[in-house]
Scaffold this active site. Structure first.
Site, mmCIF file in Angstrom:
data_model
loop_
_atom_site.group_PDB
_atom_site.id
_atom_site.type_symbol
_atom_site.label_atom_id
_atom_site.label_comp_id
_atom_site.label_asym_id
_atom_site.label_seq_id
_atom_site.Cartn_x
_atom_site.Cartn_y
_atom_site.Cartn_z
ATOM 1 N N LYS A 122 0.810 -1.230 0.000
ATOM 2 C CA LYS A 122 0.000 0.000 0.000
ATOM 3 C C LYS A 122 0.840 1.276 0.000
ATOM 4 O O LYS A 122 0.428 2.298 -0.523
ATOM 5 C CB LYS A 122 -0.942 0.003 1.204
ATOM 6 C CG LYS A 122 -2.109 -0.952 1.041
ATOM 7 C CD LYS A 122 -3.216 -0.636 2.026
ATOM 8 C CE LYS A 122 -4.457 -1.446 1.736
ATOM 9 N NZ LYS A 122 -4.291 -2.881 2.110
ATOM 10 N N GLU A 164 -9.548 7.217 3.835
ATOM 11 C CA GLU A 164 -10.415 6.393 4.672
ATOM 12 C C GLU A 164 -9.678 5.088 4.916
ATOM 13 O O GLU A 164 -8.778 4.715 4.163
ATOM 14 C CB GLU A 164 -11.737 6.126 3.980
ATOM 15 C CG GLU A 164 -11.715 5.007 2.956
ATOM 16 C CD GLU A 164 -10.842 5.280 1.748
ATOM 17 O OE1 GLU A 164 -10.822 6.443 1.305
ATOM 18 O OE2 GLU A 164 -10.178 4.348 1.253
ATOM 19 N N SER A 212 1.845 -9.721 -0.813
ATOM 20 C CA SER A 212 1.521 -8.296 -0.700
ATOM 21 C C SER A 212 1.814 -7.668 0.653
ATOM 22 O O SER A 212 1.984 -6.447 0.739
ATOM 23 C CB SER A 212 0.048 -8.075 -1.064
ATOM 24 O OG SER A 212 -0.787 -8.866 -0.237
HETATM 25 C C1 PLP Z 1 -5.054 -3.877 1.574
HETATM 26 C C2 PLP Z 1 -4.301 -5.124 1.304
HETATM 27 C C3 PLP Z 1 -4.637 -5.979 0.224
HETATM 28 C C4 PLP Z 1 -5.832 -5.762 -0.656
HETATM 29 O O1 PLP Z 1 -5.783 -4.610 -1.438
HETATM 30 P P1 PLP Z 1 -5.543 -4.636 -3.009
HETATM 31 O O2 PLP Z 1 -5.862 -3.267 -3.423
HETATM 32 O O3 PLP Z 1 -6.476 -5.667 -3.581
HETATM 33 O O4 PLP Z 1 -4.134 -5.005 -3.238
HETATM 34 C C5 PLP Z 1 -3.842 -7.082 -0.020
HETATM 35 N N1 PLP Z 1 -2.789 -7.369 0.755
HETATM 36 C C6 PLP Z 1 -2.447 -6.600 1.811
HETATM 37 C C7 PLP Z 1 -1.268 -6.982 2.627
HETATM 38 C C8 PLP Z 1 -3.187 -5.450 2.123
HETATM 39 O O5 PLP Z 1 -2.839 -4.701 3.174
#
Ligand code: PLP
Length: 394
Positions: A89, A111, A377
């Site tokens: 993010k 938000e 992610s």
């Molecule tokens: C917020 C988040 C997501 C989901 O958001 P996307 O916009 O679909 O990438 C995925 N993995 C993590 C670690 C997050 O914090």
């Protein structure tokens, strides 16, 4: 493939379904973004911040014990969990904060649901000396004390929202209200590749660094392209970020994994592509979870980051075009994958990318010889309480 009929349209999806009062704001944003992306100085500043502050490039990690456990020849993990603040993010938060500063906006509204996007936004604003106001439902404030405290430490003001279900959807409404009122001084910093044009394109631009790095790192590590790229899909920003580098490579299969919650049949899930229908949410025509009357449905996922009743419009179009295959994995499957990655590779993932890990055995059944690239992610520190309560380690 996808035809871009008009700017901001992905086939029949996307667009700007907004009140008249916001049309000048999105037009101003689009113009500023087009200018910034063509400006070498802006790009150099972004690259410097990504390197020195975010910690890019993030590594690509070969995961042989995980590969053996799921029955694949090779699994490569793109390590967004090692980015500053613990997830992808931050790439978009700091990119948009730089854009806001360039536009002369000194105030940011955002938000947040679980608080991850709020923390990333607060950190980026602290770095650049911008005022930061984060809207958060009061239910979420109570559930996510540690992230509320992090945001305050980083200098942000957290505003509790007591309307509606007092969660993310209501926080979005309040953030939009603030933006409409203060649009001259204020930038609305969106957390995923969702919302009205140009947000899905801006967020994709800033997250595309994941795919550019991963493609180059994979070529260097295995001397070829991956056979499959897998990512979890909430709003879809990490997925579009890594997919974007492989969309033109016909040999590379792309798989997006949504939150199946307690199973699609139970209705308790957040799989907007697998289980949704065409509708309009937060300014965009896309796939959403709604009832027969068009009311947005309550969603459920063990992972807060996937718990959103819509998806970015480009994913809706990629699904329709058949370029990306979208599937769903349940809470239970994600919790098991969380344990598996922790024990096989010494990496504790966030519950969101644990959904992507959970898809690997199914990919192995289609061909054990494949090399699979996974977007990891984020890291799992934020999820320990949930896993202690729900997980396989009890
Ligand atoms: C917020 C988040 C997501 C989901 O958001 P996307 O916009 O679909 O990438 C995925 N993995 C993590 C670690 C997050 O914090």
């Amino acid at each position: 493939m996808i035809t871009k009929t008009r700017p901001g349209r992905y086939g029949e999806f996307g667009g700007q379904y907004l009140p008249e009062t916001l049309m000048p704001a999105v037009a101003e944003l689009e113009a500023a973004w087009l200018e910034a992306r063509a400006d070498a100085e802006f790009q150099a500043e972004l690259a410097r911040v990504l390197r020195d502050w975010v910690g890019r490039p993030t590594p690509l990690t070969d995961a042989p014990r995980l590969a053996t456990a799921v029955g694949l020849a090779r699994v490569l993990l793109k390590r967004e969990d090692l980015a500053h603040t613990g997830a992808h993010k931050i790439n978009s938060a700091v990119g948009q904060a730089l854009l806001a500063k360039r536009m002369g906006k000194r105030r940011i509204v955002a938000e947040t649901g679980a608080g991850q996007h709020g923390v990333a936004s607060a950190a980026a604003c602290a770095l650049l000396g911008l005022e930061c106001v984060v809207y958060m439902g009061s239910v979420d404030v109570r559930r996510q004390q540690a992230n509320v405290f992090r945001m305050k430490l980083l200098g942000a003001e957290v505003r509790e929202v007591d309307a509606g279900s007092r969660t993310l959807k209501d926080a979005v409404n309040e953030a939009i209200r603030d933006w409409v009122t203060n649009v001259r001084t204020t930038y609305y910093l969106l957390g995923s590749a969702i919302g009205p044009h140009p947000y899905p394109a801006i967020v994709r631009d800033f997250q595309a660094v994941i795919g550019r790095e991963a493609r180059e790192q994979t070529l260097a590590m295995v001397d070829g392209l991956p056979d499959v790229v897998v990512a979890c899909v909430g709003g879809g920003s990490n997925a579009i970020g890594i997919f974007s580098a492989f969309l033109d490579d016909e040999s590379v299969k792309l798989v997006g994994v949504e939150a199946g919650g307690e199973g699609i049949a139970s209705g308790k899930h957040a799989a907007s592509i697998v289980g949704g229908t065409v509708g309009i949410l937060h300014g965009s025509r896309t796939l959403v979870l709604q009832d027969d009357q068009g009311q947005i449905r309550e969603t459920h996922s063990v992972s807060a980051g996937l718990d959103y009743p819509g998806v970015g419009p480009e994913h809706a179009a990629l699904a329709q075009a058949g370029r990306v295959r979208y599937v769903a994995r349940t809470d239970r499957e994600a919790l098991d994958a969380f344990a598996l990655l922790s024990r096989s590779e010494g990496i504790i993932p966030a519950l969101e990318p644990a959904h992507a890990i959970a898809e690997l055995p199914a990919i192995a059944r289609e061909g054990a010889e494949q090399t699979v690239l996974v977007c990891l992610s984020g890291r799992g520190d934020k999820d320990l309480e949930i896993v202690m309560r729900e997980g396989p380690f009890r």
